[in-house]
Write a protein that holds these residues in place. Structure first.
Motif, mmCIF file in Angstrom:
data_model
loop_
_atom_site.group_PDB
_atom_site.id
_atom_site.type_symbol
_atom_site.label_atom_id
_atom_site.label_comp_id
_atom_site.label_asym_id
_atom_site.label_seq_id
_atom_site.Cartn_x
_atom_site.Cartn_y
_atom_site.Cartn_z
ATOM 1 N N ASP A 190 8.794 2.206 -2.335
ATOM 2 C CA ASP A 190 9.498 2.410 -0.970
ATOM 3 C C ASP A 190 9.184 1.443 -0.053
ATOM 4 O O ASP A 190 8.033 1.372 0.135
ATOM 5 N N ILE A 191 10.053 0.678 0.469
ATOM 6 C CA ILE A 191 9.772 -0.257 1.716
ATOM 7 C C ILE A 191 10.158 0.140 2.784
ATOM 8 O O ILE A 191 11.491 0.659 3.251
ATOM 9 N N GLN A 192 9.349 0.035 4.029
ATOM 10 C CA GLN A 192 9.572 0.616 5.327
ATOM 11 C C GLN A 192 9.291 -0.676 6.092
ATOM 12 O O GLN A 192 8.208 -1.444 6.025
ATOM 13 N N PHE A 193 10.103 -0.968 6.958
ATOM 14 C CA PHE A 193 9.835 -1.947 8.060
ATOM 15 C C PHE A 193 9.069 -1.110 9.458
ATOM 16 O O PHE A 193 9.348 -0.074 9.828
ATOM 17 N N VAL A 194 8.410 -2.059 10.029
ATOM 18 C CA VAL A 194 7.028 -0.987 10.882
ATOM 19 C C VAL A 194 7.412 -1.845 12.295
ATOM 20 O O VAL A 194 7.174 -3.029 12.356
ATOM 21 N N GLY A 195 7.338 -1.015 13.364
ATOM 22 C CA GLY A 195 7.482 -1.864 14.760
ATOM 23 C C GLY A 195 8.292 -2.973 14.823
ATOM 24 O O GLY A 195 8.199 -3.651 15.872
ATOM 25 N N SER A 196 9.537 -2.816 14.158
ATOM 26 C CA SER A 196 10.572 -3.955 14.530
ATOM 27 C C SER A 196 11.713 -3.427 15.279
ATOM 28 O O SER A 196 12.165 -2.257 14.693
ATOM 29 N N GLU A 197 12.251 -4.020 16.579
ATOM 30 C CA GLU A 197 13.545 -3.339 17.128
ATOM 31 C C GLU A 197 14.543 -4.264 16.653
ATOM 32 O O GLU A 197 15.704 -4.068 16.919
ATOM 33 N N THR A 198 14.319 -5.500 15.697
ATOM 34 C CA THR A 198 15.538 -6.298 15.308
ATOM 35 C C THR A 198 15.679 -6.099 13.919
ATOM 36 O O THR A 198 16.800 -6.606 13.583
ATOM 37 N N ALA A 199 14.859 -5.649 13.014
ATOM 38 C CA ALA A 199 15.162 -5.318 11.787
ATOM 39 C C ALA A 199 14.937 -3.957 11.415
ATOM 40 O O ALA A 199 13.903 -3.247 11.604
ATOM 41 N N LYS A 200 16.007 -3.282 10.903
ATOM 42 C CA LYS A 200 15.742 -1.716 10.580
ATOM 43 C C LYS A 200 16.391 -1.498 9.152
ATOM 44 O O LYS A 200 17.438 -2.118 8.848
ATOM 45 N N VAL A 201 15.774 -0.502 8.436
ATOM 46 C CA VAL A 201 16.061 -0.108 7.181
ATOM 47 C C VAL A 201 17.103 0.993 7.352
ATOM 48 O O VAL A 201 16.842 2.241 8.194
ATOM 49 N N LEU A 202 18.423 0.933 7.035
ATOM 50 C CA LEU A 202 19.421 1.906 7.423
ATOM 51 C C LEU A 202 19.381 2.994 6.209
ATOM 52 O O LEU A 202 19.964 4.173 6.438
ATOM 53 N N GLU A 203 19.372 2.524 4.978
ATOM 54 C CA GLU A 203 19.334 3.237 3.760
ATOM 55 C C GLU A 203 18.218 3.168 2.848
ATOM 56 O O GLU A 203 17.815 1.611 2.903
ATOM 57 N N PRO A 204 17.650 3.849 1.901
ATOM 58 C CA PRO A 204 16.658 3.527 1.352
ATOM 59 C C PRO A 204 16.437 1.901 0.859
ATOM 60 O O PRO A 204 17.199 1.605 0.035
ATOM 61 N N LEU A 205 15.272 1.312 0.957
ATOM 62 C CA LEU A 205 14.878 -0.008 0.503
ATOM 63 C C LEU A 205 13.784 0.178 -0.623
ATOM 64 O O LEU A 205 12.744 0.488 -0.311
ATOM 65 N N GLU A 206 14.365 0.120 -1.746
ATOM 66 C CA GLU A 206 13.417 0.411 -2.852
ATOM 67 C C GLU A 206 13.425 -0.887 -3.901
ATOM 68 O O GLU A 206 14.361 -1.497 -4.349
ATOM 69 N N LEU A 207 12.251 -0.671 -4.653
ATOM 70 C CA LEU A 207 12.109 -1.551 -5.721
ATOM 71 C C LEU A 207 11.423 -0.865 -6.815
ATOM 72 O O LEU A 207 10.582 -0.161 -6.487
ATOM 73 N N TRP A 208 11.652 -1.007 -8.057
ATOM 74 C CA TRP A 208 11.015 -0.907 -9.322
ATOM 75 C C TRP A 208 10.403 -2.123 -9.883
ATOM 76 O O TRP A 208 10.922 -3.003 -10.074
ATOM 77 N N VAL A 209 9.327 -1.844 -10.000
ATOM 78 C CA VAL A 209 8.416 -3.119 -10.482
ATOM 79 C C VAL A 209 7.690 -2.782 -12.066
ATOM 80 O O VAL A 209 7.473 -1.794 -12.101
ATOM 81 N N ASP A 210 7.638 -3.881 -12.783
ATOM 82 C CA ASP A 210 7.437 -3.983 -14.258
ATOM 83 C C ASP A 210 5.745 -3.616 -14.107
ATOM 84 O O ASP A 210 5.147 -4.641 -13.531
ATOM 85 N N VAL A 211 5.231 -2.435 -14.549
ATOM 86 C CA VAL A 211 3.621 -2.395 -14.506
ATOM 87 C C VAL A 211 2.956 -3.338 -15.318
ATOM 88 O O VAL A 211 1.756 -3.899 -14.734
ATOM 89 N N ALA A 212 3.361 -3.962 -16.083
ATOM 90 C CA ALA A 212 2.802 -4.823 -17.113
ATOM 91 C C ALA A 212 2.650 -6.261 -16.539
ATOM 92 O O ALA A 212 1.742 -7.028 -16.708
ATOM 93 N N THR A 213 3.689 -6.657 -15.922
ATOM 94 C CA THR A 213 3.829 -7.928 -15.395
ATOM 95 C C THR A 213 3.746 -8.130 -13.957
ATOM 96 O O THR A 213 3.785 -9.471 -13.238
ATOM 97 N N GLY A 214 4.218 -7.071 -12.952
ATOM 98 C CA GLY A 214 4.361 -7.140 -11.600
ATOM 99 C C GLY A 214 5.663 -7.723 -11.389
ATOM 100 O O GLY A 214 5.671 -7.630 -9.925
ATOM 101 N N ARG A 215 6.451 -7.947 -12.116
ATOM 102 C CA ARG A 215 7.920 -8.378 -11.597
ATOM 103 C C ARG A 215 8.562 -7.207 -11.361
ATOM 104 O O ARG A 215 8.846 -6.107 -11.883
ATOM 105 N N PRO A 216 9.410 -7.457 -10.001
ATOM 106 C CA PRO A 216 10.530 -6.281 -9.752
ATOM 107 C C PRO A 216 11.300 -5.827 -10.859
ATOM 108 O O PRO A 216 11.800 -7.116 -11.583
ATOM 109 N N LEU A 217 11.948 -4.728 -10.925
ATOM 110 C CA LEU A 217 12.879 -4.458 -12.119
ATOM 111 C C LEU A 217 14.315 -3.942 -11.468
ATOM 112 O O LEU A 217 15.161 -3.910 -12.332
ATOM 113 N N LYS A 218 14.382 -3.570 -10.272
ATOM 114 C CA LYS A 218 15.583 -3.221 -9.682
ATOM 115 C C LYS A 218 15.410 -3.093 -8.156
ATOM 116 O O LYS A 218 14.096 -2.629 -7.732
ATOM 117 N N GLY A 219 16.231 -3.712 -7.504
ATOM 118 C CA GLY A 219 16.154 -3.540 -6.070
ATOM 119 C C GLY A 219 17.691 -3.261 -5.172
ATOM 120 O O GLY A 219 18.524 -3.507 -5.767
#
Length: 243
Positions: A190-219
């Protein structure tokens, strides 16, 4: 006046994968060390869908009237060319871009469809997923995750920095759980923006990453950025790996 998020079609060497299938969640006590790695010749195909809506409080006279929207679909391939120590060097080829827009975004949509197809970008990253090399710079991309030095497990939190629509943002990452993505062992972040008044997450910003290679799998996610007072851009992005 308007800066549009184009990292999805030009600068994404860390891609996406298909939607998670049902699978047993790993025990919460499990921990892993996430690292970006691979072998020369590794190649991944991706699809990105982006929907934009520009909200303008006071429209200027003589400018196109709203609604101001854009739909963008892009296909690109990310290929690992070589490795040097823990640094991986990638070639990202945008194979196809289709875009349509209305209002203030109509002209930009035409330019994207015309100019982005077949664009090639070279990128390098270290094992933590950070841009590397003499020309290293942070991409305009909310999914460019940097990994922590140590092991992580469900509930682990670490910090990073990204850029989105030209705005630098401090991020907090939280490993939600381990999952399966089309049979691939994955970590959901799960990705959250911190302390920004100009960039906000409106709905969950999520990423699935491949444990073996570190590559994101879904965003996926929905983000609002204030381009200037009274002008906000709503971005809804979905990514999927297709090969």
């Amino acid at each position: 006046m308007v800066r549009v998020f184009l990292a999805a079609i030009a600068l994404m060497s860390l891609g996406a994968c298909s939607a998670p299938k049902d699978g047993a969640e790993s025990p919460s006590s499990r921990s892993v060390v996430l690292r970006l790695k691979g072998n020369p010749g590794d190649s991944y195909g991706y699809k990105v869908d982006l929907n934009l809506e520009l909200k303008v409080e006071n429209e200027e006279k003589g400018t196109p009237k709203g609604p101001h929207t854009m739909k963008l679909a892009a296909d690109f391939v990310s290929k690992l060319e070589k490795t040097e120590g823990d640094v991986t060097h990638w070639t990202i080829t945008n194979e196809k871009s289709m875009a349509s827009g209305t209002g203030l975004l109509e002209r930009q949509a035409v330019e994207i469809a015309k100019n982005q197809s077949n664009r090639v970008v070279k990128k390098s990253y270290d094992a933590l997923g950070r841009p590397s090399g003499p020309n290293a710079s942070v991409d305009d991309n909310p999914f460019e995750v940097s990994y922590p030095e140590g092991a992580v497990k469900p509930g682990s939190v670490w910090s990073g920095k990204i850029r989105f629509n030209g705005i630098d943002v401090v991020t907090n990452y939280r490993l939600v759980k381990f999952d399966k993505v089309d049979g691939t062992d994955a970590a959901q972040i799960d990705i959250q923006f911190v302390g920004s008044e100009t960039a906000k997450v409106l709905e969950p910003l999520e990423l699935w990453v491949d444990v073996a290679t570190g590559r994101p799998l879904k965003g996926h996610g929905k983000i609002q950025t204030q381009l200037q007072p009274g002008v906000n851009l709503i971005s809804v992005v979905e990514m999927s790996r297709v090969s």
